[in-house]
Scaffold this motif. Structure first.
Motif, PDB file in Angstrom:
ATOM      1  N   ASP A 235       0.824  -1.208   0.000  1.00  0.00           N
ATOM      2  CA  ASP A 235       0.000   0.000   0.000  1.00  0.00           C
ATOM      3  C   ASP A 235       0.860   1.260   0.000  1.00  0.00           C
ATOM      4  OD1 ASP A 235      -2.367  -1.435   0.024  1.00  0.00           O
ATOM      5  OD2 ASP A 235      -2.425  -1.542   2.219  1.00  0.00           O
ATOM      6  N   GLU A 236       2.099   1.148   0.493  1.00  0.00           N
ATOM      7  CA  GLU A 236       2.958   2.325   0.622  1.00  0.00           C
ATOM      8  C   GLU A 236       3.482   2.818  -0.718  1.00  0.00           C
ATOM      9  OE1 GLU A 236       6.014   1.417   3.380  1.00  0.00           O
ATOM     10  OE2 GLU A 236       4.640   1.008   5.050  1.00  0.00           O
ATOM     11  N   ASP A 237       4.108   1.933  -1.478  1.00  0.00           N
ATOM     12  CA  ASP A 237       4.733   2.396  -2.728  1.00  0.00           C
ATOM     13  C   ASP A 237       4.216   1.686  -3.973  1.00  0.00           C
ATOM     14  OD1 ASP A 237       5.785  -0.090  -2.367  1.00  0.00           O
ATOM     15  OD2 ASP A 237       7.860   0.577  -2.043  1.00  0.00           O
ATOM     16  N   LYS A 238       3.205   0.833  -3.791  1.00  0.00           N
ATOM     17  CA  LYS A 238       2.555   0.142  -4.899  1.00  0.00           C
ATOM     18  C   LYS A 238       3.474  -0.848  -5.623  1.00  0.00           C
ATOM     19  CE  LYS A 238      -1.181   2.346  -4.014  1.00  0.00           C
ATOM     20  NZ  LYS A 238      -2.249   1.631  -3.277  1.00  0.00           N
ATOM     21  N   THR A 239       4.625  -1.165  -5.015  1.00  0.00           N
ATOM     22  CA  THR A 239       5.442  -2.244  -5.565  1.00  0.00           C
ATOM     23  C   THR A 239       4.912  -3.564  -5.024  1.00  0.00           C
ATOM     24  OG1 THR A 239       7.054  -2.103  -3.778  1.00  0.00           O
ATOM     25  CG2 THR A 239       7.492  -0.800  -5.767  1.00  0.00           C
ATOM     26  N   GLY A 240       5.419  -4.665  -5.573  1.00  0.00           N
ATOM     27  CA  GLY A 240       4.870  -5.951  -5.190  1.00  0.00           C
ATOM     28  C   GLY A 240       5.872  -6.848  -4.485  1.00  0.00           C
ATOM     29  N   TYR A 241       5.342  -7.886  -3.853  1.00  0.00           N
ATOM     30  CA  TYR A 241       6.161  -8.919  -3.221  1.00  0.00           C
ATOM     31  C   TYR A 241       5.659 -10.275  -3.707  1.00  0.00           C
ATOM     32  CZ  TYR A 241       8.046  -5.373  -0.110  1.00  0.00           C
ATOM     33  OH  TYR A 241       8.682  -4.255   0.384  1.00  0.00           O
ATOM     34  N   ILE A 242       6.587 -11.088  -4.183  1.00  0.00           N
ATOM     35  CA  ILE A 242       6.209 -12.425  -4.634  1.00  0.00           C
ATOM     36  C   ILE A 242       5.968 -13.292  -3.411  1.00  0.00           C
ATOM     37  CG2 ILE A 242       6.949 -14.474  -5.907  1.00  0.00           C
ATOM     38  CD1 ILE A 242       8.644 -12.625  -7.671  1.00  0.00           C
ATOM     39  N   GLU A 243       4.725 -13.739  -3.240  1.00  0.00           N
ATOM     40  CA  GLU A 243       4.344 -14.528  -2.082  1.00  0.00           C
ATOM     41  C   GLU A 243       4.402 -16.025  -2.357  1.00  0.00           C
ATOM     42  OE1 GLU A 243       3.435 -13.566   0.971  1.00  0.00           O
ATOM     43  OE2 GLU A 243       3.659 -11.413   0.625  1.00  0.00           O
ATOM     44  N   GLU A 244       4.164 -16.420  -3.599  1.00  0.00           N
ATOM     45  CA  GLU A 244       4.104 -17.851  -3.922  1.00  0.00           C
ATOM     46  C   GLU A 244       4.565 -18.080  -5.355  1.00  0.00           C
ATOM     47  OE1 GLU A 244       0.836 -21.545  -4.055  1.00  0.00           O
ATOM     48  OE2 GLU A 244       0.219 -19.512  -3.470  1.00  0.00           O
ATOM     49  N   ILE A 245       5.338 -19.131  -5.549  1.00  0.00           N
ATOM     50  CA  ILE A 245       5.733 -19.574  -6.884  1.00  0.00           C
ATOM     51  C   ILE A 245       5.004 -20.885  -7.152  1.00  0.00           C
ATOM     52  CG2 ILE A 245       7.640 -20.333  -8.353  1.00  0.00           C
ATOM     53  CD1 ILE A 245       9.504 -18.614  -6.619  1.00  0.00           C
ATOM     54  N   TYR A 246       4.192 -20.891  -8.187  1.00  0.00           N
ATOM     55  CA  TYR A 246       3.422 -22.096  -8.496  1.00  0.00           C
ATOM     56  C   TYR A 246       4.331 -23.175  -9.086  1.00  0.00           C
ATOM     57  CZ  TYR A 246      -0.741 -19.285  -7.653  1.00  0.00           C
ATOM     58  OH  TYR A 246      -1.693 -18.501  -7.062  1.00  0.00           O
ATOM     59  N   PRO A 247       3.951 -24.445  -8.949  1.00  0.00           N
ATOM     60  CA  PRO A 247       4.776 -25.543  -9.468  1.00  0.00           C
ATOM     61  C   PRO A 247       5.104 -25.350 -10.949  1.00  0.00           C
ATOM     62  CG  PRO A 247       3.019 -26.424  -8.088  1.00  0.00           C
ATOM     63  CD  PRO A 247       2.739 -24.954  -8.246  1.00  0.00           C
ATOM     64  N   ARG A 248       6.358 -25.679 -11.307  1.00  0.00           N
ATOM     65  CA  ARG A 248       6.830 -25.497 -12.674  1.00  0.00           C
ATOM     66  C   ARG A 248       6.559 -26.741 -13.518  1.00  0.00           C
ATOM     67  NH1 ARG A 248      12.404 -23.272  -9.997  1.00  0.00           N
ATOM     68  NH2 ARG A 248      11.754 -21.091  -9.743  1.00  0.00           N
ATOM     69  N   ASN A 249       6.165 -26.500 -14.758  1.00  0.00           N
ATOM     70  CA  ASN A 249       5.995 -27.612 -15.707  1.00  0.00           C
ATOM     71  C   ASN A 249       7.317 -28.000 -16.350  1.00  0.00           C
ATOM     72  OD1 ASN A 249       3.183 -27.722 -15.332  1.00  0.00           O
ATOM     73  ND2 ASN A 249       2.893 -26.009 -16.751  1.00  0.00           N
ATOM     74  N   SER A 250       8.246 -27.059 -16.425  1.00  0.00           N
ATOM     75  CA  SER A 250       9.569 -27.323 -16.981  1.00  0.00           C
ATOM     76  C   SER A 250      10.530 -26.284 -16.437  1.00  0.00           C
ATOM     77  CB  SER A 250       9.549 -27.277 -18.518  1.00  0.00           C
ATOM     78  OG  SER A 250       9.247 -25.962 -18.978  1.00  0.00           O
ATOM     79  N   GLN A 251      11.823 -26.608 -16.519  1.00  0.00           N
ATOM     80  CA  GLN A 251      12.839 -25.671 -16.046  1.00  0.00           C
ATOM     81  C   GLN A 251      14.123 -25.892 -16.824  1.00  0.00           C
ATOM     82  OE1 GLN A 251      13.494 -25.633 -11.801  1.00  0.00           O
ATOM     83  NE2 GLN A 251      15.521 -24.693 -11.992  1.00  0.00           N
TER      84      GLN A 251
END
Length: 291
Positions: A50-66
């Motif tokens: 809410d302060e600076d409207k930047t974001g924080y990654i809270e969750e990384i969903y499972p990857r199908n490939s890497q």
């Protein structure tokens, strides 16, 4: 909370494309504790400050490939770009890229760029690799050859463009979408090799469900990810097919007797160049295992 996909990462910041816009984000410290690094292509859930409207990654969903090189996630296909000339095509390197794509279980399309410079050579190579089981597109960014077919191939995929520098990956993408305006480079007159123009990994959006990734070019790829010599047979499609008819199940298609693969090489059903590259890779893997 918003869902999105990481399209770029620079200096510890991740740029996440959501339904409405692209948001600059940082990753939570918990990912470091889990030894998990966000990757380009990751589908994530983010929280907006809410302060600076930047974001924080809270969750990384499972990857199908890497992929390791380049470090990206959820790629659905590889477009391997090789130039017929300027620089001259290196089939040893092409087969090395194919090996890596097969290992990652990616769909593969081979793009023979600058095909207008030697149509006969391009046609011969197209026949070799189509016989091996690959889709091949002959293109020319300058003359707009094969661009529509390439666009159709990219549709509804997250595609990585791979190949050595100077083969025209960025030029092709500029033809696919005139808005990209990617930097392109000339081939060095001295080394006959391309100059690197892509300096970071970034997903470029073509459509709602279509992204492409113009990755930095590579001049070599290690094969140390292959643990056993016998694995290599599985990553050459035509060798895998004909190898099932060899006399010995353990046949590596080198010096063994009654080898159907060698028989098909003699008949011309397997490219001699492809087979010789297979033997070079096999020897390389043997040497790696030895040490």
């Amino acid at each position: 909370m918003l869902k999105g996909i990481i399209v770029k990462g620079v200096g510890g910041f991740y740029y996440v494309k959501t339904e409405d816009n692209i948001i600059e984000c940082r990753a939570r410290g918990v990912f470091r504790e889990e030894n998990l690094t966000p990757l380009i292509g990751d589908k994530v859930r983010i929280r907006i400050s809410d302060e600076d409207k930047t974001g924080y990654i809270e969750e990384i969903y499972p990857r199908n490939s890497q992929l390791l090189r380049p470090p990206v996630a959820n790629i659905t296909q590889a477009i391997i770009v090789m130039s017929i000339k300027k620089p001259d095509i290196n089939t040893w390197l092409l087969d090395r890229f194919l090996l890596m794509a097969e290992y990652e279980n990616l769909e593969v399309t081979i793009c023979l760029n600058k095909s207008d410079l030697d149509l006969d050579k391009g046609s011969r190579l197209k026949n070799i690799y189509e016989t091996a089981g690959y889709k091949v597109i002959m293109t020319s960014a300058i003359n707009h050859i094969g661009i529509e077919e390439l666009k159709d191939t990219l549709n509804n995929n997250i595609s990585v463009f791979a190949g050595p520098s100077g083969t025209g990956k960025s030029s092709l993408l500029n033809e696919v979408n005139k808005n990209f305006k990617l930097e392109t480079g000339d081939v060095s007159a001295k080394t006959k090799r391309g100059k690197h123009t892509t300096r970071h990994v970034e997903l470029l959006e073509l459509d709602d469900n279509t992204f492409v990734l113009d990755s930095p070019g590579f001049s070599s790829l290690n094969v140390d990810f292959i643990e056993e010599e016998s694995e290599l047979r599985e990553y050459f499609r035509e060798i895998r097919e004909y190898g099932q008819k060899c006399r010995f199940i353990s046949c590596l298609h080198g010096n063994e007797p009654d080898c159907e693969v060698k028989n098909q090489v003699e008949k011309g059903n397997i490219s001699k160049d492809r087979y010789e590259n297979y033997l070079l890779f096999l020897e390389e893997i043997k040497n790696i295992r030895r040490y």
